[in-house]
Design an enzyme around this catalytic site. Structure first.
Site, PDB file in Angstrom:
ATOM      1  N   HIS A 192       0.832  -1.206   0.000  1.00  0.00           N
ATOM      2  CA  HIS A 192       0.000   0.000   0.000  1.00  0.00           C
ATOM      3  C   HIS A 192       0.865   1.254   0.000  1.00  0.00           C
ATOM      4  O   HIS A 192       0.568   2.223  -0.716  1.00  0.00           O
ATOM      5  CB  HIS A 192      -0.921  -0.003   1.216  1.00  0.00           C
ATOM      6  CG  HIS A 192      -2.042  -0.976   1.103  1.00  0.00           C
ATOM      7  ND1 HIS A 192      -3.026  -1.098   2.056  1.00  0.00           N
ATOM      8  CD2 HIS A 192      -2.344  -1.889   0.146  1.00  0.00           C
ATOM      9  CE1 HIS A 192      -3.884  -2.038   1.700  1.00  0.00           C
ATOM     10  NE2 HIS A 192      -3.488  -2.540   0.541  1.00  0.00           N
ATOM     11  N   ASP A 224      -6.578  -6.119  -3.029  1.00  0.00           N
ATOM     12  CA  ASP A 224      -5.910  -5.583  -1.848  1.00  0.00           C
ATOM     13  C   ASP A 224      -4.795  -4.596  -2.164  1.00  0.00           C
ATOM     14  O   ASP A 224      -4.053  -4.189  -1.282  1.00  0.00           O
ATOM     15  CB  ASP A 224      -5.349  -6.720  -0.985  1.00  0.00           C
ATOM     16  CG  ASP A 224      -4.192  -7.468  -1.639  1.00  0.00           C
ATOM     17  OD1 ASP A 224      -3.895  -7.207  -2.822  1.00  0.00           O
ATOM     18  OD2 ASP A 224      -3.596  -8.329  -0.966  1.00  0.00           O
TER      19      ASP A 224
END
Length: 264
Positions: free
Chosen positions: A91, A146
Site C-alpha cells: 500500500h 488488496d
C-alpha cells in the site's frame, strides 16, 4: 548511470528513469524486499532534478506476477499471514507511485497479475506489448482486491467492466485491455522499448512543472466540487505562470521557436 540490485535494475538516461523489475524466475513477483527497494528508488527519483519521467517495466516474459506466493505461503505456515507486512508495504508503494509528481509510464511487456496489474494502474500511462495479459487474480484465490484495483479500475474502465474483470477473474489480452481503456496503446513486443522511449522522451522534453500541477488537479479533483476545482485550477495556473517553464514558453512563442523546458 545504471544501478543494479537483487531485484531491480535502474538507469537514468536523458531525463528518463528506467526501472526494471528483475526477478524473471519468479515472474517479477513482488516480495517485501522488492517493494521496499522500489519505494526507496521512487523517493530518490522524486527528489532528483535529472529525472523528469519514470518508466516501469519487467524483465523476461512477465511484467509482474503480483505478490510473491512463496513468501505468502511461508508466512501462512508460520502463522503470520495477517501480520507479516506485505499488504502494508504494498500500500505504501502504490500510494508513492500514484502520488509521484513526475509522469510515469508502465511499459507492460507480459503478464500483469494481481498486485502487478495494480502497480501498472498506479502509473499515468500504460503501453502494452501485444503479448501482454491482464488478470486480477484475486477471486480465484478466494480473495478480494488488496492493492488498489477496486479504486483504479472503476475510474479507468467503468464499474461494470471492473466488476467483470474482478468477479470472473478473466484473462484479458492486450487488444481487449485497449478496447476497455485499461491501456492507451498496444504495440508489437519487439517495439515496446522504442515506443516507451519515444513517449518518455516527449514527456521528458515537455513542461514537467505543468505536468506536476496537472497530475495534482486530476488526482484531487474527484473529491472537489466544480467551484472548488476551478479555484484549484486558478491557483495552479498562477504557479505555472510564475515558473521558469511558463516564462520560457511565452518567450519562445514571441520568438517563434521551440521552447526549452527545464521543469522549474
Amino acid at each position: 548511470m545504471t544501478t543494479p540490485s537483487s531485484s531491480l535494475l535502474s538507469k537514468v538516461e536523458a531525463g528518463v528513469a528506467w526501472i526494471t523489475l528483475n526477478r524473471p524466475e519468479q515472474r517479477n513477483a513482488l516480495d517485501i524486499p522488492t517493494l521496499k527497494q522500489l519505494h526507496a528508488l521512487l523517493d530518490s527519483h522524486a527528489d532528483d532534478p535529472a529525472v523528469r519521467v519514470v518508466v516501469l517495466t519487467g524483465s523476461g516474459r512477465s511484467f509482474c506476477a503480483g505478490a510473491d506466493l512463496a513468501e505468502w505461503a511461508a508466512a501462512e505456515a508460520a502463522g503470520t499471514l495477517e501480520s507479516y507486512g506485505w499488504t502494508e508495504t504494498a500500500h505504501a508503494l502504490m500510494l508513492r507511485l500514484h502520488s509521484l509528481d513526475k509522469p510515469t509510464i508502465a511499459a507492460i511487456n507480459g503478464t500483469a497479475v494481481g498486485g502487478g496489474m495494480d502497480l501498472s494502474l498506479c502509473c499515468d500511462l500504460r503501453i502494452a506489448a501485444a503479448s501482454a495479459r491482464f488478470k486480477a487474480g484475486y477471486t480465484s484465490m478466494g480473495y478480494s482486491p488488496d492493492a488498489g484495483a477496486s479504486w483504479h479500475l472503476p475510474r479507468l474502465i467503468g464499474s461494470e467492466q471492473a466488476k467483470r474483470l474482478l468477479f470472473l477473474d478473466e484473462l484479458w489480452g492486450a487488444d481487449r485491455a485497449l478496447a476497455a481503456g485499461l491501456v492507451s496503446e498496444v504495440c508489437a513486443d519487439e517495439q515496446l522499448p522504442a515506443v516507451a522511449a519515444e513517449l518518455a522522451g516527449r514527456l521528458a522534453n515537455g513542461p514537467t512543472f505543468a505536468y506536476a500541477q496537472t497530475k495534482r488537479l486530476i488526482r484531487d479533483g474527484a473529491r472537489r466540487t466544480l467551484a472548488e476545482q476551478l479555484e484549484a485550477e486558478r491557483h495552479a495556473g498562477l504557479l505555472c505562470g510564475r515558473s521558469q517553464d511558463g516564462a520560457e514558453a511565452l518567450q519562445a512563442s514571441v520568438e517563434r521557436r521551440t521552447p526549452r523546458f527545464t521543469g522549474q
